[in-house]
Design an enzyme around this catalytic site. Structure first.
Site, PDB file in Angstrom:
ATOM      1  N   LYS A 225       0.861  -1.272  -0.051  1.00 28.33           N
ATOM      2  CA  LYS A 225       0.023  -0.149   0.149  1.00 28.33           C
ATOM      3  C   LYS A 225       1.009   1.420   0.145  1.00 28.33           C
ATOM      4  CE  LYS A 225      -4.301  -1.902   1.290  1.00 28.33           C
ATOM      5  NZ  LYS A 225      -5.619  -1.949   1.835  1.00 28.33           N
TER       6      LYS A 225
ATOM      7  N   LYS B 132      -4.524 -11.008  -6.795  1.00 25.93           N
ATOM      8  CA  LYS B 132      -5.975 -11.066  -6.233  1.00 25.93           C
ATOM      9  C   LYS B 132      -7.109 -10.313  -6.379  1.00 25.93           C
ATOM     10  CE  LYS B 132      -6.125  -8.409  -1.915  1.00 25.93           C
ATOM     11  NZ  LYS B 132      -6.866  -8.472  -0.812  1.00 25.93           N
TER      12      LYS B 132
ATOM     13  N   LYS C 121     -10.934  -4.585  -4.425  1.00 28.84           N
ATOM     14  CA  LYS C 121     -11.876  -3.530  -4.774  1.00 28.84           C
ATOM     15  C   LYS C 121     -10.931  -2.320  -4.996  1.00 28.84           C
ATOM     16  CE  LYS C 121     -12.039  -3.254   0.418  1.00 28.84           C
ATOM     17  NZ  LYS C 121     -12.905  -3.740   1.376  1.00 28.84           N
TER      18      LYS C 121
HETATM   19  P1  ATP Z   1      -9.033  -5.149  -0.732  1.00 28.00           P
HETATM   20  O1  ATP Z   1      -7.631  -5.780  -1.551  1.00 28.00           O
HETATM   21  O2  ATP Z   1     -10.075  -5.571  -2.036  1.00 28.00           O
HETATM   22  O3  ATP Z   1      -9.030  -3.661  -0.685  1.00 28.00           O
HETATM   23  P2  ATP Z   1      -8.631  -5.871   1.712  1.00 28.00           P
HETATM   24  O4  ATP Z   1      -7.944  -7.247   2.048  1.00 28.00           O
HETATM   25  O5  ATP Z   1      -7.601  -4.829   1.924  1.00 28.00           O
HETATM   26  O6  ATP Z   1      -9.350  -6.061   0.595  1.00 28.00           O
HETATM   27  P3  ATP Z   1     -11.061  -6.137   3.171  1.00 28.00           P
HETATM   28  O7  ATP Z   1     -12.292  -5.930   2.301  1.00 28.00           O
HETATM   29  O8  ATP Z   1     -11.141  -5.628   4.480  1.00 28.00           O
HETATM   30  O9  ATP Z   1      -9.641  -5.471   2.874  1.00 28.00           O
HETATM   31  O10 ATP Z   1     -11.060  -7.633   3.179  1.00 28.00           O
HETATM   32  C1  ATP Z   1     -11.988  -8.346   4.229  1.00 28.00           C
HETATM   33  C2  ATP Z   1     -11.656  -9.894   3.985  1.00 28.00           C
HETATM   34  O11 ATP Z   1     -11.702 -10.209   2.596  1.00 28.00           O
HETATM   35  C3  ATP Z   1     -10.256 -10.060   4.408  1.00 28.00           C
HETATM   36  O12 ATP Z   1     -10.424 -11.360   5.314  1.00 28.00           O
HETATM   37  C4  ATP Z   1      -9.562 -10.597   3.428  1.00 28.00           C
HETATM   38  O13 ATP Z   1      -8.540 -11.577   3.729  1.00 28.00           O
HETATM   39  C5  ATP Z   1     -10.664 -11.067   2.375  1.00 28.00           C
HETATM   40  N1  ATP Z   1     -10.396 -11.092   0.907  1.00 28.00           N
HETATM   41  C6  ATP Z   1      -9.944  -9.744   0.289  1.00 28.00           C
HETATM   42  N2  ATP Z   1      -9.893 -10.027  -0.998  1.00 28.00           N
HETATM   43  C7  ATP Z   1      -9.862 -11.398  -1.222  1.00 28.00           C
HETATM   44  C8  ATP Z   1      -9.647 -12.319  -2.498  1.00 28.00           C
HETATM   45  N3  ATP Z   1      -9.508 -11.868  -3.531  1.00 28.00           N
HETATM   46  N4  ATP Z   1      -9.635 -13.488  -2.156  1.00 28.00           N
HETATM   47  C9  ATP Z   1     -10.208 -13.902  -1.038  1.00 28.00           C
HETATM   48  N5  ATP Z   1     -10.390 -13.300   0.297  1.00 28.00           N
HETATM   49  C10 ATP Z   1     -10.152 -11.764   0.236  1.00 28.00           C
END
Ligand code: ATP
Ligand code: LTN
Length: 326
Positions: free
Chosen positions: A113, A194, A197
């Protein structure tokens, strides 16, 4: 025998997508039957990145609604908003005093990040300490998350152990649980990364609030490969493997059975069927989502916080006492 306790959370920022649902929330729904479950909307984490206050307020309600529409039952599980319980931030401060800079520099999410940037917020650096606080504040036994959060939960284990070693037994050391199949749903436009969002293209992910027709089109456009064979081979065929994974999780069917059914068929048929599965999933999910009012959600969040406040207060008191702060 007392039930074991589960704690997890999602940030109220961006659009929640299939990755979040299949990697995290889906397993929470299954776990709530066996565990005493606490699910948090982690708004204090969301503000480590600039947020618009009005949107943040809406997003908190939206995430809680998504929990409920996914099957988290407020009668069985506690759903609450992190900033309603002041002990999360208070305990995080205490944990900062046993955390080393080197612990946090190792966190891959921080590096991803923008950890190199000197202008990055201190909150983003300290993010895993607040997450540790969330978890150990409730004497959590198990933390179900997606693969990308595993390192953070491992840090929580280390910090709890370090504190206990330094001051005496205070915190329970939590276990992490990563679902084998849904742990890492990949981007539809780039299956080597992965689903996220924060991806630059909305073709990367299917948001739970996406229009079902548009979502079906995203599946049709998903990146695959040229050899036309439907089989699961993560390294060589990341696109097809990812779609098989999504198919299997949404349809609750084994990958082997799906592969068998599509023997000799092309990607067109396979994608068309998956697009329909995704569409039907979203239609049914959104029906439940739209049936919940904002008022109802506010009530659920308030009640949730009331219910668990005594646990947080007790842990924080215990921590202060052992450190000589009271
Ligand atoms: P992003 O990368 O989409 O911003 P993030 O991991 O920063 O996501 P959160 O939205 O808070 O943040 O993630 C919520 C949950 O979803 C966590 O347990 C994370 O591990 C899971 N998660 C996020 N992206 C994936 C993915 N592509 N596949 C499986 N689990 C995911
Ligand atoms: N960092 C997590 C969200 C989160 C969390 C938690 C997950 C904050 N506190 C405690 C489990 C337990 C993420 O998914 N980005």
């Amino acid at each position: 025998m007392n039930k074991k306790r589960v704690f997890s959370g999602v940030q109220p920022s961006g659009d929640l997508h299939l990755g979040n649902y299949l990697g995290a929330i889906k397993q929470w729904v299954e776990m709530q039957e066996k565990y005493e479950s606490i699910f948090c909307v982690v708004d204090l984490h969301a503000i480590t990145i600039k947020q618009n206050p009005e949107e943040l307020r809406k997003k908190v309600i939206e995430i809680a609604k998504i929990y409920i529409a996914s099957g988290i039952d407020p009668k069985k599980s506690v759903i609450f908003q992190q900033s309603d319980i002041s002990e999360h931030a208070e305990l995080a401060w205490i944990l900062n005093t046993v955390t080393r800079m080197s612990d946090l520099y190792k966190m891959t999410q921080f590096k991803d990040k923008g950890g190199e940037n000197e202008n990055i917020g201190v909150g983003l650096f300290d993010y895993p300490v607040l997450m540790t606080s969330d978890i150990i504040l409730y004497d959590t036994d198990v933390v179900p998350v997606g693969e990308d959060q595993k390192q953070h939960v491992e840090l929580a284990r280390d910090l709890a152990k370090r504190f206990n070693h330094q001051f005496g037994e205070t915190f329970k050391v939590p276990d992490v649980r990563v679902n084998k199949e849904g742990a890492r749903i990949m981007g539809l436009d780039d299956p080597t990364k992965k689903m996220s969002k924060s991806a630059s293209s909305t073709l990367n992910y299917i948001a739970l609030t996406d229009d079902p027709e548009k979502a079906a089109k995203k599946i049709m456009k998903a990146v695959t490969d040229n050899d036309g064979i439907i089989k699961y081979e993560k390294e060589k065929k990341p696109g097809v493997s990812n779609l098989l994974n999504v198919y299997s999780l949404l349809n609750e069917e084994s990958i082997a059975d799906i592969v068998k059914r599509y023997e000799g068929k092309g990607y067109g048929d396979f994608k068309k069927d998956l697009a329909e599965i995704v569409k039907q999933f979203l239609i049914s999910f959104q029906e439940k989502y739209n049936a919940i009012s904002d008022e109802e959600v506010r009530g659920i969040l308030t009640n949730g916080a009331k219910k668990i406040k005594p646990i947080a207060t007790e842990t924080y008191k215990r921590t202060k006492k052992i450190m000589g702060l009271n």
